[in-house]
Design a protein around this motif. Sequence first.
Motif, PDB file in Angstrom:
ATOM      1  N   UNK A 123      24.322  31.128 -24.039  1.00 46.47           N
ATOM      2  CA  UNK A 123      24.211  32.573 -23.532  1.00 46.47           C
ATOM      3  C   UNK A 123      22.953  32.826 -23.260  1.00 46.47           C
ATOM      4  N   UNK A 124      22.490  32.469 -22.085  1.00 45.51           N
ATOM      5  CA  UNK A 124      21.127  32.752 -21.664  1.00 45.51           C
ATOM      6  C   UNK A 124      21.314  33.593 -20.368  1.00 45.51           C
ATOM      7  N   UNK A 125      20.291  34.200 -19.970  1.00 44.97           N
ATOM      8  CA  UNK A 125      20.456  34.880 -18.634  1.00 44.97           C
ATOM      9  C   UNK A 125      20.564  34.195 -17.523  1.00 44.97           C
ATOM     10  N   UNK A 126      20.000  32.953 -17.475  1.00 49.17           N
ATOM     11  CA  UNK A 126      20.017  31.906 -16.465  1.00 49.17           C
ATOM     12  C   UNK A 126      21.191  31.222 -16.501  1.00 49.17           C
ATOM     13  N   UNK A 169      15.944  24.456 -18.881  1.00 47.52           N
ATOM     14  CA  UNK A 169      14.297  24.438 -19.354  1.00 47.52           C
ATOM     15  C   UNK A 169      13.962  25.542 -20.064  1.00 47.52           C
ATOM     16  N   UNK A 170      14.636  26.367 -20.093  1.00 51.53           N
ATOM     17  CA  UNK A 170      14.287  27.524 -21.049  1.00 51.53           C
ATOM     18  C   UNK A 170      14.641  27.387 -22.176  1.00 51.53           C
ATOM     19  N   UNK A 290       8.470  24.157 -14.562  1.00 53.09           N
ATOM     20  CA  UNK A 290       9.766  23.513 -14.105  1.00 53.09           C
ATOM     21  C   UNK A 290      10.571  24.262 -13.370  1.00 53.09           C
ATOM     22  N   UNK A 291      10.675  25.712 -13.364  1.00 49.91           N
ATOM     23  CA  UNK A 291      11.484  26.701 -13.058  1.00 49.91           C
ATOM     24  C   UNK A 291      11.032  26.869 -11.454  1.00 49.91           C
ATOM     25  N   UNK A 292       9.417  26.725 -11.419  1.00 51.43           N
ATOM     26  CA  UNK A 292       9.168  27.002 -10.208  1.00 51.43           C
ATOM     27  C   UNK A 292       9.629  25.638  -9.046  1.00 51.43           C
TER      28      UNK A 292
END
Length: 320
Positions: A123-126, A169-170, A290-292
């Motif tokens: 349960x994360x935003x992403x 990644x988060x 990583x997100x980039x």
Amino acid sequence: MDAFKGFQKSLTSLGGQITPFASRTFQYTKEQLGQAEDKTELPPDYIDLEKRVDALKAVHQKMLAVTSQYSNEAYDYPPNIKETFQDLGRTVSEKVTLLSSATSPAEAQAALTAPPSAKPQPKTFHHAIARASLASSQALHQQHTSSGEDPLATALEKYALAMERVGEARLAQDAQVQSRFLAGWNTTLNTNITFATRARKAVEKARLTLDAVKARVKGTTWKLGGAAPSGQHDEQELSPEAQEEIEKAEDEFVTQTEEAVGVMKNVVDTPEPLRNLAELLAAQIEFHKKAHEILSELAPVIDGLQVEQEASRASAYSFQ
């Protein structure tokens, strides 16, 4: 005068029978009430170390109050959405794989609601964006009746896969922060700084004991009003036994002070908190890097779909 000396001697004898704890408590109470004749001063360097340790403790408490959120998986999970057990049953990538083999709307719906293959999804935003994007993609696909694919539906599916990767990644960042920053700072706060606090308490205990002994053997256990009799504080009047008792208390005070100085210096001079902070920064950099990379890979794909849709739309209008 002889009567007073006898009274003083009886007070001294009575003081010697008081337990050390009671004696220290008595001395502390006198100091709070302003009744203490003398209070042994702590060295300026010691007081400076105490202030530095207190500041370091406050820093750790303030930073941990915020960064401890890295231990809470759902710290950025939208509070307003309602996801079901089926929504959280499989990863987005698993659902996409199942959907790729679906040959009918019914099979596609079954793929979306397939029973979980492992633990519930994070349960994360992403991850929430990923699940919403995939569900939206399928809603468009099911209503698309013309030839070819719906470009927005295709883009949403690719975006869902990318968001899931960002979410993973988060989670990797959070795990690194927990092990390399939070663990270290909690150890410093709950172990090193706690040791320093105990050492300081031992110093205060030794100081109160020393001052209580001085007051007792000099007959200044309590002020009953008026000045002390002349000569009452004369060191030469102290018996060898009384002098020895004072020296013993002084030695204990010095020993505890030196030990506390060593412990506090170790706390304020250790590079561990700064090393842990560097690890926190490294974990954050790795996540954003990583997100980039993930989003940079996706951007030209989405742009390409958008250009194709614009061209198709323009071509359709040109034949009208």
